[in-house]
Structures are given as C-alpha cells and as structure tokens.
Motif scaffolding. Structure first.
Motif, PDB file in Angstrom:
ATOM      1  N   ARG A  58      -0.642  -6.858  -0.552  1.00  0.00           N
ATOM      2  CA  ARG A  58       0.808  -6.890  -0.369  1.00  0.00           C
ATOM      3  C   ARG A  58       1.341  -5.481  -0.178  1.00  0.00           C
ATOM      4  NH1 ARG A  58       3.306 -11.894  -1.459  1.00  0.00           N
ATOM      5  NH2 ARG A  58       5.012 -10.803  -0.420  1.00  0.00           N
ATOM      6  N   ASP A  59       2.337  -5.333   0.700  1.00  0.00           N
ATOM      7  CA  ASP A  59       2.957  -4.046   0.964  1.00  0.00           C
ATOM      8  C   ASP A  59       4.006  -3.766  -0.123  1.00  0.00           C
ATOM      9  OD1 ASP A  59       4.002  -1.725   2.047  1.00  0.00           O
ATOM     10  OD2 ASP A  59       5.161  -2.766   3.584  1.00  0.00           O
ATOM     11  N   PRO A  60       3.807  -2.730  -0.936  1.00  0.00           N
ATOM     12  CA  PRO A  60       4.750  -2.440  -2.017  1.00  0.00           C
ATOM     13  C   PRO A  60       6.198  -2.288  -1.545  1.00  0.00           C
ATOM     14  CG  PRO A  60       2.762  -1.157  -2.321  1.00  0.00           C
ATOM     15  CD  PRO A  60       2.653  -1.820  -0.970  1.00  0.00           C
ATOM     16  N   ALA A  61       6.419  -1.686  -0.401  1.00  0.00           N
ATOM     17  CA  ALA A  61       7.787  -1.490   0.094  1.00  0.00           C
ATOM     18  C   ALA A  61       8.472  -2.833   0.347  1.00  0.00           C
ATOM     19  CB  ALA A  61       7.777  -0.651   1.362  1.00  0.00           C
ATOM     20  N   ASP A  62       7.758  -3.768   0.961  1.00  0.00           N
ATOM     21  CA  ASP A  62       8.323  -5.095   1.223  1.00  0.00           C
ATOM     22  C   ASP A  62       8.587  -5.845  -0.075  1.00  0.00           C
ATOM     23  OD1 ASP A  62       8.189  -4.607   3.942  1.00  0.00           O
ATOM     24  OD2 ASP A  62       6.313  -5.730   4.212  1.00  0.00           O
ATOM     25  N   VAL A  63       7.639  -5.795  -0.984  1.00  0.00           N
ATOM     26  CA  VAL A  63       7.789  -6.501  -2.258  1.00  0.00           C
ATOM     27  C   VAL A  63       8.959  -5.915  -3.046  1.00  0.00           C
ATOM     28  CG1 VAL A  63       6.679  -7.043  -4.460  1.00  0.00           C
ATOM     29  CG2 VAL A  63       5.353  -7.168  -2.350  1.00  0.00           C
ATOM     30  N   MET A  64       9.105  -4.600  -3.047  1.00  0.00           N
ATOM     31  CA  MET A  64      10.165  -3.967  -3.819  1.00  0.00           C
ATOM     32  C   MET A  64      11.558  -4.290  -3.270  1.00  0.00           C
ATOM     33  SD  MET A  64       8.978  -2.791  -6.517  1.00  0.00           S
ATOM     34  CE  MET A  64      10.456  -1.999  -7.140  1.00  0.00           C
ATOM     35  N   GLU A  65      11.669  -4.545  -1.980  1.00  0.00           N
ATOM     36  CA  GLU A  65      12.957  -4.995  -1.433  1.00  0.00           C
ATOM     37  C   GLU A  65      13.364  -6.305  -2.086  1.00  0.00           C
ATOM     38  OE1 GLU A  65      13.513  -5.102   2.813  1.00  0.00           O
ATOM     39  OE2 GLU A  65      12.253  -3.331   3.061  1.00  0.00           O
ATOM     40  N   GLU A  66      12.405  -7.211  -2.212  1.00  0.00           N
ATOM     41  CA  GLU A  66      12.673  -8.507  -2.838  1.00  0.00           C
ATOM     42  C   GLU A  66      12.908  -8.347  -4.341  1.00  0.00           C
ATOM     43  OE1 GLU A  66      13.568 -12.441  -2.776  1.00  0.00           O
ATOM     44  OE2 GLU A  66      13.165 -11.181  -1.047  1.00  0.00           O
ATOM     45  N   VAL A  67      12.156  -7.460  -4.993  1.00  0.00           N
ATOM     46  CA  VAL A  67      12.366  -7.196  -6.419  1.00  0.00           C
ATOM     47  C   VAL A  67      13.798  -6.708  -6.641  1.00  0.00           C
ATOM     48  CG1 VAL A  67      11.759  -5.638  -8.326  1.00  0.00           C
ATOM     49  CG2 VAL A  67       9.952  -6.763  -7.015  1.00  0.00           C
ATOM     50  N   ARG A  68      14.241  -5.802  -5.807  1.00  0.00           N
ATOM     51  CA  ARG A  68      15.615  -5.279  -5.916  1.00  0.00           C
ATOM     52  C   ARG A  68      16.643  -6.394  -5.810  1.00  0.00           C
ATOM     53  NH1 ARG A  68      16.512   0.088  -2.296  1.00  0.00           N
ATOM     54  NH2 ARG A  68      17.187   1.385  -3.994  1.00  0.00           N
ATOM     55  N   ARG A  69      16.478  -7.252  -4.796  1.00  0.00           N
ATOM     56  CA  ARG A  69      17.414  -8.370  -4.615  1.00  0.00           C
ATOM     57  C   ARG A  69      17.421  -9.285  -5.838  1.00  0.00           C
ATOM     58  NH1 ARG A  69      15.932  -7.954   0.883  1.00  0.00           N
ATOM     59  NH2 ARG A  69      14.154  -9.330   0.627  1.00  0.00           N
ATOM     60  N   ASN A  70      16.238  -9.603  -6.338  1.00  0.00           N
ATOM     61  CA  ASN A  70      16.148 -10.492  -7.501  1.00  0.00           C
ATOM     62  C   ASN A  70      16.776  -9.863  -8.741  1.00  0.00           C
ATOM     63  OD1 ASN A  70      14.889 -12.424  -5.972  1.00  0.00           O
ATOM     64  ND2 ASN A  70      12.835 -11.906  -6.653  1.00  0.00           N
ATOM     65  N   CYS A  71      16.553  -8.575  -8.938  1.00  0.00           N
ATOM     66  CA  CYS A  71      17.138  -7.893 -10.092  1.00  0.00           C
ATOM     67  C   CYS A  71      18.660  -7.829  -9.974  1.00  0.00           C
ATOM     68  CB  CYS A  71      16.553  -6.502 -10.249  1.00  0.00           C
ATOM     69  SG  CYS A  71      14.847  -6.522 -10.855  1.00  0.00           S
ATOM     70  N   LYS A  72      19.172  -7.595  -8.787  1.00  0.00           N
ATOM     71  CA  LYS A  72      20.624  -7.536  -8.575  1.00  0.00           C
ATOM     72  C   LYS A  72      21.278  -8.892  -8.854  1.00  0.00           C
ATOM     73  CE  LYS A  72      21.541  -3.352  -6.916  1.00  0.00           C
ATOM     74  NZ  LYS A  72      22.551  -2.476  -7.478  1.00  0.00           N
ATOM     75  N   MET A 131      -2.683  -2.496  -6.954  1.00  0.00           N
ATOM     76  CA  MET A 131      -2.043  -1.204  -6.900  1.00  0.00           C
ATOM     77  C   MET A 131      -0.876  -1.210  -7.886  1.00  0.00           C
ATOM     78  SD  MET A 131       0.115   0.536  -3.780  1.00  0.00           S
ATOM     79  CE  MET A 131      -1.295   0.683  -2.721  1.00  0.00           C
ATOM     80  N   ARG A 132      -0.755  -0.147  -8.645  1.00  0.00           N
ATOM     81  CA  ARG A 132       0.327  -0.009  -9.631  1.00  0.00           C
ATOM     82  C   ARG A 132       1.193   1.190  -9.246  1.00  0.00           C
ATOM     83  NH1 ARG A 132       0.951  -2.310 -14.327  1.00  0.00           N
ATOM     84  NH2 ARG A 132       2.292  -1.421 -15.891  1.00  0.00           N
ATOM     85  N   LYS A 133       2.515   0.976  -9.268  1.00  0.00           N
ATOM     86  CA  LYS A 133       3.453   2.050  -8.965  1.00  0.00           C
ATOM     87  C   LYS A 133       4.575   2.034  -9.993  1.00  0.00           C
ATOM     88  CE  LYS A 133       3.466   3.313  -4.398  1.00  0.00           C
ATOM     89  NZ  LYS A 133       4.241   3.515  -3.203  1.00  0.00           N
ATOM     90  N   VAL A 154       5.116  -1.518 -11.734  1.00  0.00           N
ATOM     91  CA  VAL A 154       4.829  -2.768 -11.026  1.00  0.00           C
ATOM     92  C   VAL A 154       3.383  -2.769 -10.556  1.00  0.00           C
ATOM     93  CG1 VAL A 154       5.496  -4.270  -9.105  1.00  0.00           C
ATOM     94  CG2 VAL A 154       7.226  -2.841 -10.220  1.00  0.00           C
ATOM     95  N   ASP A 155       2.673  -3.843 -10.885  1.00  0.00           N
ATOM     96  CA  ASP A 155       1.340  -4.113 -10.339  1.00  0.00           C
ATOM     97  C   ASP A 155       1.529  -5.085  -9.191  1.00  0.00           C
ATOM     98  OD1 ASP A 155      -0.754  -2.759 -11.573  1.00  0.00           O
ATOM     99  OD2 ASP A 155      -0.685  -4.080 -13.317  1.00  0.00           O
ATOM    100  N   PHE A 156       1.079  -4.694  -8.003  1.00  0.00           N
ATOM    101  CA  PHE A 156       1.234  -5.539  -6.820  1.00  0.00           C
ATOM    102  C   PHE A 156      -0.027  -6.359  -6.577  1.00  0.00           C
ATOM    103  CE2 PHE A 156       3.977  -1.865  -6.284  1.00  0.00           C
ATOM    104  CZ  PHE A 156       5.188  -2.471  -5.973  1.00  0.00           C
ATOM    105  N   GLU A 157       0.164  -7.550  -6.025  1.00  0.00           N
ATOM    106  CA  GLU A 157      -0.973  -8.382  -5.651  1.00  0.00           C
ATOM    107  C   GLU A 157      -1.728  -7.712  -4.506  1.00  0.00           C
ATOM    108  OE1 GLU A 157       0.616 -12.236  -4.755  1.00  0.00           O
ATOM    109  OE2 GLU A 157       0.957 -12.699  -6.876  1.00  0.00           O
TER     110      GLU A 157
END
Length: 73
Positions: A48-62, A1-3, A42-45
């Motif tokens: 995987r739930d995009p909302a959960d993954v994006m929380e981690e993406v946000r933390r990593n980017c910050k 899935m790509r968002k 973002v292409d998700f595996e």
C-alpha cells in the motif's frame, strides 16, 4: 512499513478517537497515537502507498474530530 507523523489534537479522548478512526482505514495494519508526544505511528499493509492511505486516514480522523490535524509533510 511503519511511519510516524506529527499531529495536533486537543485532548486524550480525541486522540483515542483518532486512533480508532485510523485503525479502521483500509491499508492500515496497526496504528498508535501518543497524545503527550503528539505523534501518530502507522504500520501500513504490504504493497500500500502510505501517501494514499494517509489521505484516507486524514478524512476518517476529521469525521470524528474535525479540529484535529495530521502533518504528512
């Protein structure tokens, strides 16, 4: 899935750092950041739930660019 997500970042170098941080996040298959358009795609595996993954993406980017923002609304 790509968002796609709208982002806020100050410079092209910061956008590259965000892209690398997002790419290292579990659940992300691929990512690209377009500084000029202020977009992150973002292409998700599979499974995987995009909302959960994006929380981690946000933390990593910050961690690499603390004044960046990813709008996941």
């Amino acid at each position: 899935m790509r968002k796609s997500y709208r982002i806020e970042v100050d410079c092209p170098n910061c956008a590259n750092e965000m892209e690398e941080a997002a790419r290292r996040t579990p659940g992300v298959k691929d990512v690209s950041v377009n500084f000029m358009a202020l977009k992150m795609s973002v292409d998700f595996e599979e499974g995987r739930d995009p909302a959960d993954v994006m929380e981690e993406v946000r933390r990593n980017c910050k961690r690499v660019e603390d004044d960046c923002e990813i709008f996941v609304d």
